[in-house]
Design a protein around this motif. Structure first.
Motif, PDB file in Angstrom:
ATOM      1  N   ARG A   1       2.235   1.660  -3.482  1.00 45.96           N
ATOM      2  CA  ARG A   1       1.227   2.122  -4.393  1.00 45.96           C
ATOM      3  C   ARG A   1       0.948   3.569  -4.250  1.00 45.96           C
ATOM      4  NH1 ARG A   1      -1.164  -2.753  -3.004  1.00 45.96           N
ATOM      5  NH2 ARG A   1      -2.495  -1.714  -1.659  1.00 45.96           N
ATOM      6  N   LYS A   2       0.904   4.098  -3.125  1.00 46.62           N
ATOM      7  CA  LYS A   2       0.670   5.422  -2.745  1.00 46.62           C
ATOM      8  C   LYS A   2       1.786   6.433  -3.450  1.00 46.62           C
ATOM      9  CE  LYS A   2      -0.781   6.553   1.293  1.00 46.62           C
ATOM     10  NZ  LYS A   2      -0.898   7.192   2.832  1.00 46.62           N
TER      11      LYS A   2
ATOM     12  N   ARG B   1       0.735  -1.140   0.008  1.00 45.77           N
ATOM     13  CA  ARG B   1      -0.026  -0.046  -0.014  1.00 45.77           C
ATOM     14  C   ARG B   1       0.864   1.305  -0.083  1.00 45.77           C
ATOM     15  NH1 ARG B   1      -2.573   3.378   3.992  1.00 45.77           N
ATOM     16  NH2 ARG B   1      -4.463   4.088   3.375  1.00 45.77           N
ATOM     17  N   ARG B   2       2.064   1.289   0.793  1.00 49.53           N
ATOM     18  CA  ARG B   2       2.938   2.488   0.758  1.00 49.53           C
ATOM     19  C   ARG B   2       3.650   2.691  -0.722  1.00 49.53           C
ATOM     20  NH1 ARG B   2       8.816   2.316   3.446  1.00 49.53           N
ATOM     21  NH2 ARG B   2       9.480   4.537   2.654  1.00 49.53           N
TER      22      ARG B   2
ATOM     23  N   TYR C   1      10.408   6.638  -5.498  1.00 49.46           N
ATOM     24  CA  TYR C   1       9.840   6.506  -6.793  1.00 49.46           C
ATOM     25  C   TYR C   1      10.576   6.222  -7.974  1.00 49.46           C
ATOM     26  CZ  TYR C   1       7.426   7.913 -10.945  1.00 49.46           C
ATOM     27  OH  TYR C   1       6.905   7.812 -12.276  1.00 49.46           O
TER      28      TYR C   1
ATOM     29  N   SER D   1       1.097   6.468  -6.970  1.00 48.55           N
ATOM     30  CA  SER D   1      -0.065   7.195  -7.309  1.00 48.55           C
ATOM     31  C   SER D   1       0.404   8.791  -7.282  1.00 48.55           C
ATOM     32  CB  SER D   1      -1.187   7.095  -6.517  1.00 48.55           C
ATOM     33  OG  SER D   1      -2.242   7.607  -6.668  1.00 48.55           O
ATOM     34  N   ARG D   2       1.150   8.923  -6.137  1.00 48.80           N
ATOM     35  CA  ARG D   2       1.397  10.638  -5.985  1.00 48.80           C
ATOM     36  C   ARG D   2       2.356  11.104  -7.053  1.00 48.80           C
ATOM     37  NH1 ARG D   2       4.462  10.175  -1.057  1.00 48.80           N
ATOM     38  NH2 ARG D   2       2.340   9.424  -0.044  1.00 48.80           N
TER      39      ARG D   2
END
Length: 247
Positions: free
Chosen positions: A87-88, A84-85, A193, A91-92
């Motif tokens: 993926r965030k 989840r971390r 990222y 997405s950011r």
């Protein structure tokens, strides 16, 4: 799998001891060899799998007296799971545009590098880097190398360079040679990222690994690399799944 390559005729050299940039009070020393000529690509594959890194036309690895803290690390990209971390963070940064460019230095890249170094590594070994130094880092390569640029696609920074990475292409994966990014965009986690995006790039290209260079237990600068699980580290000449008990 990396093909065998005859290394018995290589000439290796040893640098003089110098202050370690990662562990206070220690001295570093490197062993290195030339990485050039028509066989540079296969040789690069073999040496990378043996724990070497490339810098311009040489391949090197630490060879410090009484210290083996530097550990080669890579991510087996097919096993990596986007939590989840992760993926965030992806997405950011979904608004960033990625472009693969030839290994040619630009003034724009250098301006971003200088801002990054001044903010994050003002006391580091690259603090005094000039544009000719940067051009040599990017362009002096006898192996398959490219630059990945990430640009803002909208807003007031539309078209501006947000991050860049110098990347080598191996037979079994990608190797992140060096990356840098806007230091005032902390919310984006651009360093993380860049790694996550290269995991995706390696997967898409059918590669098995993303090489992250050296991870150093006890060094705050390198701690982030251990977060990319599953992680493999080179211990005793073998790539093994990372387990803290080994260190």
């Amino acid at each position: 799998m990396t093909k065998p390559f005859p290394t018995k005729n290589l000439r290796f050299f040893l640098t003089a001891p110098a202050p370690c940039p990662y562990l206070p009070g220690r001295r570093e020393r490197k062993v290195f060899t030339a990485l050039d000529g028509p066989e540079a690509g296969p040789l690069h594959d073999v040496l990378t799998n043996a724990g070497f890194r490339r810098s311009q036309g040489i391949a090197y690895r630490p060879s410090c007296e009484g210290c083996e803290s530097c550990v080669s690390a890579r991510v087996p990209v097919l096993q990596f799971e986007f939590s989840r971390r992760w993926r965030k963070i992806m997405s950011r940064n979904a608004d960033l545009m990625r472009t693969l460019r030839p290994a040619e230095a630009t003034a724009e890249q250098f301006r971003l590098l200088r801002a990054y170094l001044n903010s994050r590594h003002a006391e580091g070994g690259m603090a005094d880097m000039t544009f000719p130094d940067y051009a040599a880092m990017v362009e002096e390569s006898a192996v398959h190398t490219h630059v990945v640029e990430y640009r803002h696609s909208g807003g007031p920074k539309r078209g501006e360079l947000a991050a860049a990475a110098l990347v080598d292409v191996l037979s079994d994966g990608l190797s992140l040679v060096y990356s840098f990014f806007e230091p005032d965009e902390a919310r984006r986690s651009l360093g993380v990222y860049t790694i996550l995006d290269h995991i995706q790039q390696a997967r898409a290209a059918g590669f098995a690994n993303l090489y992250l260079g050296y991870w150093i237990p006890g060094s705050a600068k390198m701690a982030y690399k251990a977060e990319f699980q599953p992680l493999e580290v080179l211990v005793g000449g073998e790539w093994r799944a990372y387990a803290p008990v080994e260190f």
